[in-house]
Write an enzyme that holds these catalytic residues in place. Structure first.
Site, PDB file in Angstrom:
ATOM      1  N   SER A  23     -31.212 -22.449 -94.177  1.00 25.84           N
ATOM      2  CA  SER A  23     -32.015 -21.457 -93.447  1.00 25.84           C
ATOM      3  C   SER A  23     -32.220 -21.867 -91.996  1.00 25.84           C
ATOM      4  O   SER A  23     -32.962 -21.235 -91.263  1.00 25.84           O
ATOM      5  CB  SER A  23     -33.369 -21.265 -94.146  1.00 25.84           C
ATOM      6  OG  SER A  23     -34.028 -22.510 -94.294  1.00 25.84           O
ATOM      7  N   ASN A 110     -42.479 -27.130-100.146  1.00 31.15           N
ATOM      8  CA  ASN A 110     -43.066 -25.834-100.517  1.00 31.15           C
ATOM      9  C   ASN A 110     -44.390 -25.576 -99.798  1.00 31.15           C
ATOM     10  O   ASN A 110     -44.622 -24.480 -99.288  1.00 31.15           O
ATOM     11  CB  ASN A 110     -43.272 -25.759-102.036  1.00 31.15           C
ATOM     12  CG  ASN A 110     -41.946 -25.770-102.781  1.00 31.15           C
ATOM     13  OD1 ASN A 110     -40.888 -25.661-102.160  1.00 31.15           O
ATOM     14  ND2 ASN A 110     -41.992 -25.901-104.098  1.00 31.15           N
ATOM     15  N   HIS A 156     -47.798  22.389 -85.416  1.00 33.46           N
ATOM     16  CA  HIS A 156     -46.482  22.907 -85.846  1.00 33.46           C
ATOM     17  C   HIS A 156     -45.518  23.000 -84.660  1.00 33.46           C
ATOM     18  O   HIS A 156     -44.606  23.818 -84.663  1.00 33.46           O
ATOM     19  CB  HIS A 156     -46.591  24.289 -86.510  1.00 33.46           C
ATOM     20  CG  HIS A 156     -47.698  24.394 -87.518  1.00 33.46           C
ATOM     21  ND1 HIS A 156     -47.502  24.151 -88.860  1.00 33.46           N
ATOM     22  CD2 HIS A 156     -49.020  24.681 -87.372  1.00 33.46           C
ATOM     23  CE1 HIS A 156     -48.651  24.307 -89.506  1.00 33.46           C
ATOM     24  NE2 HIS A 156     -49.593  24.623 -88.619  1.00 33.46           N
ATOM     25  N   SER A 277     -24.997   9.397 -68.705  1.00 36.72           N
ATOM     26  CA  SER A 277     -23.961   9.661 -69.699  1.00 36.72           C
ATOM     27  C   SER A 277     -22.612   9.235 -69.135  1.00 36.72           C
ATOM     28  O   SER A 277     -22.399   9.267 -67.923  1.00 36.72           O
ATOM     29  CB  SER A 277     -23.946  11.158 -70.020  1.00 36.72           C
ATOM     30  OG  SER A 277     -22.685  11.540 -70.516  1.00 36.72           O
ATOM     31  N   LYS A 283     -26.624  14.200 -66.697  1.00 39.13           N
ATOM     32  CA  LYS A 283     -27.575  13.697 -67.688  1.00 39.13           C
ATOM     33  C   LYS A 283     -28.442  12.538 -67.235  1.00 39.13           C
ATOM     34  O   LYS A 283     -28.009  11.666 -66.500  1.00 39.13           O
ATOM     35  CB  LYS A 283     -26.793  13.245 -68.930  1.00 39.13           C
ATOM     36  CG  LYS A 283     -26.136  14.401 -69.662  1.00 39.13           C
ATOM     37  CD  LYS A 283     -27.040  14.996 -70.688  1.00 39.13           C
ATOM     38  CE  LYS A 283     -26.915  14.177 -71.900  1.00 39.13           C
ATOM     39  NZ  LYS A 283     -27.270  14.694 -73.125  1.00 39.13           N
ATOM     40  N   ASN A 285     -30.888  10.270 -69.651  1.00 43.34           N
ATOM     41  CA  ASN A 285     -31.292  10.194 -71.057  1.00 43.34           C
ATOM     42  C   ASN A 285     -32.449   9.227 -71.302  1.00 43.34           C
ATOM     43  O   ASN A 285     -32.498   8.163 -70.703  1.00 43.34           O
ATOM     44  CB  ASN A 285     -30.102   9.754 -71.914  1.00 43.34           C
ATOM     45  CG  ASN A 285     -28.990  10.777 -71.916  1.00 43.34           C
ATOM     46  OD1 ASN A 285     -29.244  11.975 -71.809  1.00 43.34           O
ATOM     47  ND2 ASN A 285     -27.758  10.311 -72.021  1.00 43.34           N
ATOM     48  N   GLU A 290     -35.727   6.617 -77.431  1.00 45.41           N
ATOM     49  CA  GLU A 290     -34.942   6.844 -78.654  1.00 45.41           C
ATOM     50  C   GLU A 290     -34.752   5.547 -79.436  1.00 45.41           C
ATOM     51  O   GLU A 290     -34.806   5.532 -80.666  1.00 45.41           O
ATOM     52  CB  GLU A 290     -33.579   7.440 -78.298  1.00 45.41           C
ATOM     53  CG  GLU A 290     -33.681   8.852 -77.733  1.00 45.41           C
ATOM     54  CD  GLU A 290     -32.350   9.303 -77.147  1.00 45.41           C
ATOM     55  OE1 GLU A 290     -31.533   9.821 -77.908  1.00 45.41           O
ATOM     56  OE2 GLU A 290     -32.121   9.111 -75.931  1.00 45.41           O
ATOM     57  N   TYR A 317     -43.105 -21.381-106.259  1.00 43.29           N
ATOM     58  CA  TYR A 317     -42.061 -21.160-105.259  1.00 43.29           C
ATOM     59  C   TYR A 317     -40.739 -20.784-105.930  1.00 43.29           C
ATOM     60  O   TYR A 317     -40.363 -21.318-106.961  1.00 43.29           O
ATOM     61  CB  TYR A 317     -41.853 -22.428-104.408  1.00 43.29           C
ATOM     62  CG  TYR A 317     -40.742 -22.259-103.384  1.00 43.29           C
ATOM     63  CD1 TYR A 317     -40.975 -21.661-102.159  1.00 43.29           C
ATOM     64  CD2 TYR A 317     -39.435 -22.687-103.668  1.00 43.29           C
ATOM     65  CE1 TYR A 317     -39.956 -21.487-101.227  1.00 43.29           C
ATOM     66  CE2 TYR A 317     -38.412 -22.513-102.745  1.00 43.29           C
ATOM     67  CZ  TYR A 317     -38.677 -21.915-101.533  1.00 43.29           C
ATOM     68  OH  TYR A 317     -37.665 -21.731-100.618  1.00 43.29           O
ATOM     69  N   GLN A 322     -37.143 -17.796 -99.295  1.00 42.76           N
ATOM     70  CA  GLN A 322     -36.549 -18.171 -98.012  1.00 42.76           C
ATOM     71  C   GLN A 322     -36.124 -16.914 -97.234  1.00 42.76           C
ATOM     72  O   GLN A 322     -36.022 -16.943 -96.013  1.00 42.76           O
ATOM     73  CB  GLN A 322     -35.341 -19.087 -98.266  1.00 42.76           C
ATOM     74  CG  GLN A 322     -34.635 -19.535 -97.022  1.00 42.76           C
ATOM     75  CD  GLN A 322     -33.699 -20.711 -97.290  1.00 42.76           C
ATOM     76  OE1 GLN A 322     -34.139 -21.841 -97.496  1.00 42.76           O
ATOM     77  NE2 GLN A 322     -32.412 -20.436 -97.337  1.00 42.76           N
ATOM     78  N   LYS A 325     -38.202 -14.928 -94.080  1.00 44.68           N
ATOM     79  CA  LYS A 325     -38.266 -15.199 -92.635  1.00 44.68           C
ATOM     80  C   LYS A 325     -37.516 -14.194 -91.790  1.00 44.68           C
ATOM     81  O   LYS A 325     -38.059 -13.659 -90.808  1.00 44.68           O
ATOM     82  CB  LYS A 325     -37.801 -16.613 -92.348  1.00 44.68           C
ATOM     83  CG  LYS A 325     -38.850 -17.617 -92.764  1.00 44.68           C
ATOM     84  CD  LYS A 325     -38.352 -19.012 -92.799  1.00 44.68           C
ATOM     85  CE  LYS A 325     -39.073 -19.768 -93.883  1.00 44.68           C
ATOM     86  NZ  LYS A 325     -38.709 -19.344 -95.254  1.00 44.68           N
TER      87      LYS A 325
HETATM   88  N1  ARG Z   1     -36.115 -23.425 -96.415  1.00 42.94           N
HETATM   89  C1  ARG Z   1     -37.020 -23.242 -97.482  1.00 42.94           C
HETATM   90  C2  ARG Z   1     -37.704 -21.876 -97.322  1.00 42.94           C
HETATM   91  O1  ARG Z   1     -37.622 -21.347 -96.297  1.00 42.94           O
HETATM   92  C3  ARG Z   1     -38.033 -24.313 -97.508  1.00 42.94           C
HETATM   93  C4  ARG Z   1     -38.679 -24.556 -98.843  1.00 42.94           C
HETATM   94  C5  ARG Z   1     -37.718 -25.147 -99.739  1.00 42.94           C
HETATM   95  N2  ARG Z   1     -38.276 -25.659-100.916  1.00 42.94           N
HETATM   96  C6  ARG Z   1     -37.501 -25.947-101.930  1.00 42.94           C
HETATM   97  N3  ARG Z   1     -38.033 -26.478-102.949  1.00 42.94           N
HETATM   98  N4  ARG Z   1     -36.209 -25.680-101.946  1.00 42.94           N
HETATM   99  O2  ARG Z   1     -38.266 -21.356 -98.234  1.00 42.94           O
END
Ligand code: ARG
Length: 456
Positions: A23, A110, A156, A277, A283, A285, A290, A317, A322, A325
């Site tokens: 991640s 976690n 309306h 445009s 134009k 715009n 938008e 967890y 993950q 995010k």
């Molecule tokens: N990168 C993980 C997340 O965003 C961190 C937590 C990971 N914990 C685990 N036991 N794999 O959730």
């Protein structure tokens, strides 16, 4: 980067699985919050005698160096690391050796990620509130200049009753004020420090959770370790607040788009905030408006992503989490971008008062006032409504307006009409008679502006 959990495994991770699992691409933006969280944790471990104070000090100094190196660009983030938490811990251990390895005592990734995300989003929420306040300032400033700019209010999308441009703008300010109060409440609920939840079942070490909360500026600690690492309602709530905020921006943008059209021509965007445009030379715009309208769909999508991701997860967890995010970060980034782009666009646009006024003069939007005139002279509202309907039909037939219709035509339908009808249906009178709290009269809107500015 070697895996911290390599001990239990006989083989190295497959490279594709490593990428899939990682991640760091999107959680690296939490580096500062991760480092601050670790600094507070290490200080507390030292204070509690869980690790020697000298080791805690080394860890704190090492983390501070890492922060500086990351900010200056001297240290690059390793894209093959599993996540930002592992990257920073591994970098620290590389630097410090033995001491670095003590940082993760009485902590799990976690509760670490549960902390980092709350901590990061709390700060982002402060910024979102600030940006919304700035937008309110822009709206209030513009409103203050247009408390006498008569325009049509619609229902309306049909011309309905006269309001002013200021009154219309201040309607959005009310929505933005509620957006802010939602963000503030979300931020308050988010203000709980989860470290100490461990992986899920707390810890056997004699840690001091309140102390960590205090060091990090959290109001309180989470009350249940399973909950502390399991829920992402705070991210969902923030995304929900932002979906509502974006829906408000989107409605306003829809109006901007309409108002820029030749059919309305109520406003003209500044050249710096409009686009041309590639083929049609005439134009200009309203692309920004938008795009804000379009991006609203994206934030609503982020909310659905989060709710769907969470709804089937057993405690505690799960790696699914993950995925929280990218969705919540996208919602935050999008809302910030839209707020910062909309404000100067509104600030620089030209309000074509005369066109607003002319449109207001055409749609019989003073018909209700004409009926009210008869009511004030003693007629029942339903009868007054009937008679005014006939007058409007007559005007349409004669291609004229209520203002221009001769008194004889009025009196042919009711002898309650006299010369003062013209004063009663004058658009400025119609607006300024609506002095009721919350109404469009100049005095009422000035009051709205005053209260709104006091609130922020
Ligand atoms: N990168 C993980 C997340 O965003 C961190 C937590 C990971 N914990 C685990 N036991 N794999 O959730």
């Amino acid at each position: 980067m070697a895996k911290m959990w390599a001990g239990r495994f006989k083989k190295e991770i497959d490279e594709r699985v490593n990428d899939f699992n990682s991640s760091i691409r999107f959680d690296q933006r939490m580096y500062k919050h991760d480092i601050f969280g670790s600094i507070a944790h290490a200080m507390m471990l030292g204070e509690q005698g869980i690790i020697p104070v000298t080791e805690a000090q080394k860890i704190v100094a090492g983390l501070e160096d890492i922060l500086e190196a990351l900010e200056s660009g001297a240290l690059a983030i390793d894209p093959s690391a599993e996540d930002i938490h592992m990257f920073i811990e591994a970098t620290l251990t590389e630097k410090l050796g033995e001491s670095g390895k003590r940082l993760h005592t009485a902590r799990s990734r976690n509760d670490q990620v549960a902390l980092d995300l709350r901590f990061y989003l709390k700060d982002e929420t402060t910024e979102l509130i600030q940006l919304t306040k700035s937008l309110i300032h822009v709206f209030c400033d513009l409103a203050a200049k247009h408390t006498e700019t008569v325009m049509t209010g619609y229902t309306h999308l049909q011309r309905a009753q006269p309001v002013t441009f200021a009154h219309h703008l201040m309607a959005y300010v009310q929505m933005f004020l509620r957006d802010i109060s939602r963000l503030e409440e979300t931020q308050n609920r988010m203000d709980e420090m989860p470290l100490g939840s461990g992986a899920l079942a707390g810890t056997t070490y004699d840690i001091h959770r309140q102390r960590v909360a205090e060091l990090l500026g959290f109001a309180d600690i989470t009350q249940n370790s399973l909950d502390g690492v399991s829920d992402r309602d705070f991210a969902i709530e923030l995304t929900s607040d932002l979906a509502i905020l974006m829906m408000h921006l989107s409605r306003f943008c829809e109006e901007i788009i309409l108002w820029c059209s030749w059919e309305f021509k109520f406003i003209e965007l500044d050249d710096a905030y409009a686009t041309g445009s590639s083929i049609m030379p005439q134009k200009k715009n309203p692309d920004i408006a938008e795009l804000i309208r379009g991006k609203t769909g994206r934030v609503i999508g982020d909310l659905v992503t989060l709710l769907t991701m969470m709804k089937g997860l057993p405690l505690a967890y799960n790696k699914d989490m993950q995925e929280d995010k990218e969705a919540v970060f996208d919602a935050v980034d999008t809302a910030k971008l839209c707020l910062t782009t909309l404000a100067p666009m509104v600030e620089t646009m030209t309000v074509l008062k005369e066109n607003m006024r002319q449109a207001a003069a055409k749609g019989f939007i003073n018909a209700t006032d004409c009926a009210d005139y008869l009511v004030k002279k003693g007629m029942a509202f339903r009868d007054a409504y009937q008679i005014t309907g006939k007058l409007v039909a007559l005007c349409i037939e004669k291609n004229t307006t209520l203002e221009a219709l001769d008194l004889a035509s009025y009196q042919a339908l009711s002898d309650l009409f006299s010369e003062d009808i013209y004063q009663a249906i004058d658009l400025v009178t119609c607006v300024n008679e609506r002095k009721v709290a919350g109404g469009p009269a100049k005095s009422a809107v000035e009051q709205q502006i005053k209260v709104a500015l006091e609130k922020i």
